[in-house]
Design an enzyme around this catalytic site. Sequence first.
Site: not given
Ligand code: FDA
Length: 313
Positions: A140, A190
């Site tokens: 990560d 990722r």
């Molecule tokens: P965004 O935040 O724009 O969200 C899009 C939509 O997703 C929202 O409108 C909502 O519907 C839904 N959503 C997102 N987060 C939500 C929540 N907490 N609760 C409810 N709904 C939610 N980061 C990092 O810095 N280092 C890492 O190693 C990782 N590893 C990682 C693994 C995996 C499998 C995932 C999916 C994510 C990570 N992340 C991470 C976290 C990543 O950086 C990011 O903070 C989250 O994925 C939220 O961003 P989105 O891309 O989902 O978009």
Amino acid sequence: MLARTLILKTSALTPVEKLVRRSFLFKPLVRRFIAGDTLEEALPPALDLIRRGFKVSLDYLGENTKSEEEALQAKATYIEMLRRIDAALTSEQKNASIEPLNISIKLTQCGLDQGEAFAEANYREVLQVAEGFGNFVRVDMESSEYTERTMEMLQKVWKEQKNTGTVLQTYLYRTPEDIETILRLGMRVRLVKGAYLEPASVAHEGKKKVDEEYVTGAKRLLDEGRYPALATHDEAIIAELNAYVDAKRIDKAGFEYQMLYGIRRDLQERLLSEGYNVRVYIPFGDSWYPYFTRRLAERPANTLFILKSLFKG
Ligand code: FDA
């Protein structure tokens, strides 16, 4: 973005942490994002998802170990996870071209704050055990304080160990360059937007720019990456990437979407039913607080709901 910063800053205060840890109001939300305190609790939901066609990455929660003993304990848990995964999977699952159940680890949980050589030795040991089981270990990406060291260690270890990969965050200015490095190496990566509180000197501040960088980076990886993992719950971005995959006739088997346990289960199911690979990231362990606050910060509505309940009570 402002609410996100506020939540991350407030939740880092010790009295707030104490309140959240003790309050029963947070328990249902903690349970929504975290599969349990132990591996015994996390394995059944992981295996159930795999039976239903998903892939899973298990994450033993914890970061920034305070002593070598703590890091060695984390390493022992990683190794135990790999053993238990191997024992739980069928031979057909183990022979799949892409591992159905791998693990995600953190270098600061391997002891990076105690010393680079110490953390590297622990990381290498985990990789060697994983290799024996034909499994894969994802590192990560943590806050920007560790990005350079993580990239350096990955490249060093990569010379001997190919069963590993990492994560790149599109909020960082440096990420387009890191994507090119990863492509040159042929390493799995990722792609995420990024979850930590970062200064404007290293990271884009506006969501729009972070999203644009996400789409650009994801397309680059879809074109040339080795089995990239596109980790997002952003439906608009996913729709744009799916359209790109269709238009360029990119093989759906050549990449995977990844989402977090407890977030957008409907979207996870839908993508799976449309023939995409979907991996669910399942965290477990009792050091859930930092992970939990990052999830709250991503969706301030979650926090508002709890605060309202606190004040009503
Ligand atoms: P965004 O935040 O724009 O969200 C899009 C939509 O997703 C929202 O409108 C909502 O519907 C839904 N959503 C997102 N987060 C939500 C929540 N907490 N609760 C409810 N709904 C939610 N980061 C990092 O810095 N280092 C890492 O190693 C990782 N590893 C990682 C693994 C995996 C499998 C995932 C999916 C994510 C990570 N992340 C991470 C976290 C990543 O950086 C990011 O903070 C989250 O994925 C939220 O961003 P989105 O891309 O989902 O978009």
